[in-house]
Design a protein around this motif. Sequence first.
Motif, PDB file in Angstrom:
ATOM      1  N   TYR A  47      35.096  66.406  43.001  1.00 38.85           N
ATOM      2  CA  TYR A  47      33.977  65.875  42.226  1.00 38.85           C
ATOM      3  C   TYR A  47      34.014  66.440  40.807  1.00 38.85           C
ATOM      4  O   TYR A  47      34.143  67.639  40.621  1.00 38.85           O
ATOM      5  CB  TYR A  47      32.653  66.255  42.910  1.00 38.85           C
ATOM      6  N   ASN A  48      33.931  65.568  39.832  1.00 40.87           N
ATOM      7  CA  ASN A  48      33.878  65.987  38.433  1.00 40.87           C
ATOM      8  C   ASN A  48      32.499  65.673  37.872  1.00 40.87           C
ATOM      9  O   ASN A  48      31.912  64.642  38.176  1.00 40.87           O
ATOM     10  CB  ASN A  48      34.936  65.257  37.599  1.00 40.87           C
ATOM     11  N   ALA A  58      24.477  55.802  42.280  1.00 40.85           N
ATOM     12  CA  ALA A  58      25.557  54.925  42.730  1.00 40.85           C
ATOM     13  C   ALA A  58      26.916  55.459  42.275  1.00 40.85           C
ATOM     14  O   ALA A  58      27.874  55.501  43.054  1.00 40.85           O
ATOM     15  CB  ALA A  58      25.343  53.506  42.200  1.00 40.85           C
ATOM     16  N   ILE A  59      26.985  55.892  41.024  1.00 42.80           N
ATOM     17  CA  ILE A  59      28.240  56.430  40.495  1.00 42.80           C
ATOM     18  C   ILE A  59      28.613  57.724  41.216  1.00 42.80           C
ATOM     19  O   ILE A  59      29.766  57.914  41.618  1.00 42.80           O
ATOM     20  CB  ILE A  59      28.130  56.655  38.974  1.00 42.80           C
ATOM     21  N   GLY A  60      27.629  58.600  41.395  1.00 45.39           N
ATOM     22  CA  GLY A  60      27.884  59.871  42.066  1.00 45.39           C
ATOM     23  C   GLY A  60      28.412  59.686  43.475  1.00 45.39           C
ATOM     24  O   GLY A  60      29.350  60.370  43.894  1.00 45.39           O
ATOM     25  N   PHE A 110      36.299  57.965  42.751  1.00 42.97           N
ATOM     26  CA  PHE A 110      36.063  57.162  41.554  1.00 42.97           C
ATOM     27  C   PHE A 110      35.927  58.063  40.335  1.00 42.97           C
ATOM     28  O   PHE A 110      35.218  59.064  40.372  1.00 42.97           O
ATOM     29  CB  PHE A 110      34.789  56.332  41.747  1.00 42.97           C
ATOM     30  N   LYS A 111      36.623  57.714  39.252  1.00 41.15           N
ATOM     31  CA  LYS A 111      36.552  58.466  37.999  1.00 41.15           C
ATOM     32  C   LYS A 111      35.999  57.536  36.932  1.00 41.15           C
ATOM     33  O   LYS A 111      36.725  56.736  36.351  1.00 41.15           O
ATOM     34  CB  LYS A 111      37.934  58.984  37.607  1.00 41.15           C
ATOM     35  N   PRO A 112      34.689  57.621  36.675  1.00 42.22           N
ATOM     36  CA  PRO A 112      34.063  56.678  35.744  1.00 42.22           C
ATOM     37  C   PRO A 112      34.507  56.876  34.300  1.00 42.22           C
ATOM     38  O   PRO A 112      34.804  57.990  33.872  1.00 42.22           O
ATOM     39  CB  PRO A 112      32.573  56.970  35.886  1.00 42.22           C
ATOM     40  N   THR A 113      34.562  55.763  33.591  1.00 40.37           N
ATOM     41  CA  THR A 113      34.831  55.764  32.156  1.00 40.37           C
ATOM     42  C   THR A 113      33.585  55.225  31.450  1.00 40.37           C
ATOM     43  O   THR A 113      32.677  54.700  32.101  1.00 40.37           O
ATOM     44  CB  THR A 113      36.026  54.863  31.803  1.00 40.37           C
ATOM     45  N   HIS A 114      33.578  55.337  30.147  1.00 36.62           N
ATOM     46  CA  HIS A 114      32.465  54.808  29.350  1.00 36.62           C
ATOM     47  C   HIS A 114      32.281  53.315  29.649  1.00 36.62           C
ATOM     48  O   HIS A 114      31.164  52.839  29.851  1.00 36.62           O
ATOM     49  CB  HIS A 114      32.759  55.048  27.864  1.00 36.62           C
TER      50      HIS A 114
END
Length: 73
Positions: free
Chosen positions: A2-3, A31-33, A40-44
């Motif tokens: 987790y980042n 939802a993202i967490g 999953f590694k979210p981007t802008h």
Amino acid sequence: MYNKIDIDRNKLTIMGVKFSDLKTLENTANAIGSNMFEGFKPTHKNIKIIRDYMIGKLSLNDLLIFAKEKTYV
């Protein structure tokens, strides 16, 4: 693994993406967490797409098109 991502509840932003209200920000962050625990590694750009889906600006069909074309990164 987790980042941590930048969430500012006072400015209503996630990774610099502005939200109109705290409830939408928190629902989106949750939802993202949840997905981040699955790798999953979210981007802008991801955050903007997810926000727009959450507020009804994008449909589920739009999301599927993004996924097929891989335009979400």
